[in-house]
Each structure stands twice: as structure tokens, then as C-alpha cells.
Design a protein around this motif. Sequence first.
Motif: not given
Length: 257
Positions: A141-167
Amino acid sequence: MAIYQLPTGTYETRSAFAFKGGSFRDKRHFAATAILLQHPKGDLLIDAGFGSQVAAHIQSLPRIERAPYQVVSTASEQLEASGYDRSRLRGVLVTHSHWDHVSGIDDLQMPIWINEGELRYASEDRDGEVFRIVSAGHKIHQYEFNGPPYLGFSASFDVYRDGSVVIVPARGHTTGSVIIFVTLPTGKRYAFIGDLTWQLDGIRRRVERPLLLRILADTDPKLVREDLLRVIALANVMQIVPAHDVTAYHGIPQLSN
């Protein structure tokens, strides 16, 4: 929503090899622990720890990398013993593909969550040999960092789309390694940082790995240094969990308890 630790064993090394300023006399037991993340939309394991074939996996390493180790129950065995309903599991989300994070995957018949950069690293690098063995027959299962910067990191992936688990990407240790941020409904927050540093000393003392280990273990030590500083800045607002520090898991209940 809840998290549980599934400790599968440890292996021994010296703190002199783990962080700058460590002592050769200070023997550390490096954790090999999976995390069960329960969520209403389906559960995930973060890393897989040691599996039933860990002896063969360690034997496949260069002799200089082998270390005395102790094994307890695999993540699969702990799930079984607890009566956990495996139909809830969506997959194993790996912080990166090194052997001590993926050995237990071959006991778990479920998809592997991984990004393109780490999948490419695991497919091509010498250190991906165990991953290539244990991932055979598993759905990727391949995911992409298609989300905005997060806590100073350049991009993100919000697993459940509720902010509870962000990669977020943390590409210095391997070319696709990640940090997984978890926020529980209680407000308690965690950062599962993989091998950004091997011990909490790296956070508390603000130190990197020793020079030789940076050269040997990291694909880009400069990126590791930058991301380590970002995580250090968060240490007062969340629990930082380097994958191999036994003490970093304190306060996270075991599934069997």
C-alpha cells in the motif's frame, strides 16, 4: 482510539556506538517493538519488531552488524494471545525498511504501508535484503506526501484525514524514512521517530550519532541533523519515541496487560 506496545525482543550494543559522548562501558538493550494503533476507521501496526525467523534474518547481516539478542513473543503471537480481531488491521506502517523494523512482517499476512522513496531504497539497497524476503507475497500500500507542511516538516500524509495520525518525511537515515505523529483523543501526543536517533540521549543531549556511525548508518547525515533539531524542539509538547530506546515506551500500555 488507543495505542499499545508489542515488545518483541532486544539486541545489545554500547552507548558509545549510539550517540556522541556515549560510553563503551554502558551496555544498551535496543528495543525491537511494534506499536498497535487502534482507530475507528481501522487499525495499523507501526513497525513489526522481531519475527519468528529473526535468527535467519540476523544471520543474513554482515558479521560486524550481528549482536547478541533476546526474543520474546512476536507481534503476531501477541495479537493472537490477546484475542485481537485481525480483521481490524489495515496493514503494517513501517518507519523504514531495516531488518529490525520489518522482521516480523513475514508472520503478518497484511498489506505493507510504505512510500515510494522507501520502497525504492528497500528494493535496491543492501540493507533492504530482509525487507525483500519478508515482503514477498504481501500487498504493498503505497502512500504519498500530498498534504501541507506539518510541525516544520516539508510535507505530510494524514492517514485518517482527521489529524490523529500524520506521517512526515525524514529522509536522512534512509531515503524514505518517516516520522509518525499520533494524537490521542485525550490530547496526549507522540512522535514515533524511527532511527532519527537510536536513544533518547540524542534528544536530551542534543547530539547526533558518532561520526563513523553517521557515515555508515545514514544516507544523508545533514538531513538527519536538521530533522533531529526539529524533533528536539517538540520534546516539551509530546512524547518522543526513538524506536530502539526501551525507556521511550514508558507509559504506553502493553497489549497483553
